[in-house]
Motif scaffolding. Structure first.
Motif, PDB file in Angstrom:
ATOM      1  N   PRO A 113       0.844  -1.210   0.000  1.00 24.46           N
ATOM      2  CA  PRO A 113       0.000   0.000   0.000  1.00 24.46           C
ATOM      3  C   PRO A 113       0.875   1.254   0.000  1.00 24.46           C
ATOM      4  CG  PRO A 113      -0.761  -1.591   1.640  1.00 24.46           C
ATOM      5  CD  PRO A 113       0.546  -2.105   1.122  1.00 24.46           C
ATOM      6  N   TRP A 114       0.328   2.337  -0.481  1.00 24.96           N
ATOM      7  CA  TRP A 114       1.066   3.605  -0.481  1.00 24.96           C
ATOM      8  C   TRP A 114       1.402   4.003   0.945  1.00 24.96           C
ATOM      9  CZ3 TRP A 114       2.886   5.778  -4.861  1.00 24.96           C
ATOM     10  CH2 TRP A 114       2.310   5.390  -6.068  1.00 24.96           C
ATOM     11  N   ALA A 115       2.516   4.715   1.081  1.00 25.41           N
ATOM     12  CA  ALA A 115       2.965   5.122   2.414  1.00 25.41           C
ATOM     13  C   ALA A 115       2.028   6.129   3.050  1.00 25.41           C
ATOM     14  CB  ALA A 115       4.383   5.695   2.333  1.00 25.41           C
ATOM     15  N   ARG A 119       0.330   9.976  -1.632  1.00 25.66           N
ATOM     16  CA  ARG A 119       1.151   9.206  -2.565  1.00 25.66           C
ATOM     17  C   ARG A 119       2.342  10.031  -3.081  1.00 25.66           C
ATOM     18  NH1 ARG A 119      -3.312   5.913  -6.295  1.00 25.66           N
ATOM     19  NH2 ARG A 119      -4.520   5.080  -4.529  1.00 25.66           N
ATOM     20  N   SER A 120       2.931  10.785  -2.197  1.00 28.72           N
ATOM     21  CA  SER A 120       3.992  11.703  -2.579  1.00 28.72           C
ATOM     22  C   SER A 120       5.358  11.036  -2.468  1.00 28.72           C
ATOM     23  CB  SER A 120       3.967  12.941  -1.682  1.00 28.72           C
ATOM     24  OG  SER A 120       4.312  12.589  -0.346  1.00 28.72           O
ATOM     25  N   GLU A 123       6.669  10.994   1.226  1.00 27.80           N
ATOM     26  CA  GLU A 123       6.149   9.895   2.059  1.00 27.80           C
ATOM     27  C   GLU A 123       6.814   8.574   1.704  1.00 27.80           C
ATOM     28  OE1 GLU A 123       1.560  11.434   2.849  1.00 27.80           O
ATOM     29  OE2 GLU A 123       2.029  10.238   1.068  1.00 27.80           O
ATOM     30  N   GLU A 124       6.943   8.279   0.415  1.00 26.54           N
ATOM     31  CA  GLU A 124       7.526   7.006   0.009  1.00 26.54           C
ATOM     32  C   GLU A 124       9.018   6.932   0.367  1.00 26.54           C
ATOM     33  OE1 GLU A 124       5.892   4.403  -1.093  1.00 26.54           O
ATOM     34  OE2 GLU A 124       4.028   5.551  -1.006  1.00 26.54           O
ATOM     35  N   SER A 308       7.458   8.576  -7.030  1.00 22.06           N
ATOM     36  CA  SER A 308       6.899   7.923  -5.844  1.00 22.06           C
ATOM     37  C   SER A 308       6.573   6.455  -6.137  1.00 22.06           C
ATOM     38  CB  SER A 308       5.635   8.659  -5.383  1.00 22.06           C
ATOM     39  OG  SER A 308       4.678   8.725  -6.432  1.00 22.06           O
ATOM     40  N   GLY A 309       6.131   6.170  -7.370  1.00 23.52           N
ATOM     41  CA  GLY A 309       5.847   4.787  -7.746  1.00 23.52           C
ATOM     42  C   GLY A 309       7.093   3.925  -7.791  1.00 23.52           C
ATOM     43  N   ARG A 312       8.029   3.100  -4.225  1.00 22.39           N
ATOM     44  CA  ARG A 312       7.071   2.089  -3.734  1.00 22.39           C
ATOM     45  C   ARG A 312       7.439   0.708  -4.260  1.00 22.39           C
ATOM     46  NH1 ARG A 312       0.950   1.465  -5.943  1.00 22.39           N
ATOM     47  NH2 ARG A 312       0.103   0.076  -4.331  1.00 22.39           N
ATOM     48  N   SER A 316       8.499  -2.493  -2.043  1.00 18.85           N
ATOM     49  CA  SER A 316       7.743  -3.746  -2.167  1.00 18.85           C
ATOM     50  C   SER A 316       8.674  -4.934  -2.382  1.00 18.85           C
ATOM     51  CB  SER A 316       6.741  -3.632  -3.326  1.00 18.85           C
ATOM     52  OG  SER A 316       5.809  -2.590  -3.109  1.00 18.85           O
TER      53      SER A 316
END
Length: 363
Positions: A113-115, A119-120, A123-124, A308-309, A312, A316
């Motif tokens: 899940p996003w941090a 979804r910035s 944050e990630e 950000s992706g 992530r 993961s």
């Protein structure tokens, strides 16, 4: 006075005779065709057993093709006995084995899940950097200096866990340790030499070495091979049967190695896709410890998406290691490298970290 025709005579008997002859001829032809098992041979055909009909795979409509992802789901290449070549054999380093049994390959990584709700990147990055900076398990005996015969300090923190509960120290003492070192042109072999001097069978993979297989010293092999996250396309492999790029799973199959006690990797940003492949094909189950140098200054080879992706995705992958019973026992932030995170001087992050994990289920 009328005359009476004898029975069976006249024009009515001829059609009945022709019908009977046609039936007999048809029966004879049917028997001959059944005995032959096929129709008449055409040009280019040869006699043989009856052909069987190929049925479509269950669940697929006729004419449909299965979707394939090259870097995840490709066939294992097994060399024929003796290497299948008339060239003189290289020095014996690796028994050639058959296919290793693994679970079915997965198609993609399950993203965490996003941090946070925005979804910035902030944050990630904060979650990811906190994760790689915090050890998950204590290791009381780390290092390779105790294995080396010289007293020169290790120029890089390539550390393994030598606690008895994880088995590597026992493997070293019993001369059954095996190390794979994946690199791209690095001249630093202090770690590999230390492990070889300690009794490990060390295989260093680097496409820059001059010969296909070289035994530099007792227990230390150099192979002109690079580890990729996919095998070459079959057409390319057919043209270059001695190509020097393989997936790690394919190398294990070719060498007949079922287990690696330590896997070290310094792949200059290719580590993210290689790690993804190890997870998707369950190769991690054959590895006792991981020592990886990770690079954060750009997404890495064939890793795309928003900033950000990308972070992530990195996070993961590391969480997948945790699901596979790997625990981080050492982390090192290389302050000699540029302080860049995705080409930005943010988050007080180095562009390079060295991380060490131990497989807590390793036996």
């Amino acid at each position: 006075m009328a005359t009476v025709k004898p029975p069976g005579r006249g024009c009515g008997a001829l059609p009945r005779w022709l019908l009977g002859a046609a039936l007999l001829l048809g029966l004879r032809l049917c028997m001959e065709l059944r005995h032959a098992g096929s129709g008449p041979l055409g040009r280019g055909d040869s006699p043989g057993p009856p052909r069987t009909h190929l049925l479509s795979a269950p669940g697929l409509p006729r004419g449909a093709r299965r979707r394939q992802v090259t870097y995840v789901h490709s066939g294992r290449r097994v060399l024929p006995r003796g290497g299948g070549s008339t060239t003189p054999p290289e020095p014996s380093c690796c028994a050639q084995g058959g296919l290793l049994r693994r679970k079915g390959s997965r198609w993609h990584i399950e993203l965490q899940p996003w941090a946070g709700p925005s979804r910035s990147l902030d944050e990630e990055a904060s979650r990811f950097l906190s994760y790689i900076s915090t050890t998950q398990i204590a290791c009381d005996h780390m290092g390779t200096d105790s294995l080396a015969t010289d007293s020169s300090p290790a120029p890089k923190p390539w550390l393994v866990c030598l606690d008895d509960r994880f088995g590597l120290a026992h493997q070293i003492r019993s001369k059954r340790c095996r190390l794979y070192s994946l690199g791209l042109g690095s001249d630093d072999t202090h770690f590999e030499v230390s492990m070889a001097n300690g009794g490990c069978e060390v295989h260093r993979f680097d496409p820059s070495v001059k010969s296909a297989h070289v035994l530099e010293r007792q227990g230390l092999w150099h192979h002109r091979l690079s580890i990729d996250w996919r095998d070459p396309h079959p057409a390319v492999a057919a043209q270059k049967p001695h190509g020097n790029t393989r997936k790690l799973g394919s190398i294990l199959n070719e060498f007949g190695h079922h287990k690696i006690d330590v896997l070290k990797a310094d792949l200059e940003s290719a580590e993210w896709k290689v790690l993804e492949n190890l997870i998707l094909e369950d190769v991690l189950e054959q590895i006792g410890q991981l020592v990886f140098e990770i690079h954060l200054h750009w997404p890495g080879f064939e890793v795309s998406g928003s900033e950000s992706g990308v972070v992530r995705f990195w996070y993961s992958l590391l969480k997948e290691l945790e699901r596979k019973h790997f625990r981080l026992f050492h982390t090192y932030k290389d302050l000699s490298k540029p302080q860049l995170f995705l080409k930005k001087g943010l988050f007080n992050a180095s562009s390079c970290y060295t991380l060490s994990w131990v497989n807590t289920k390793w036996r």
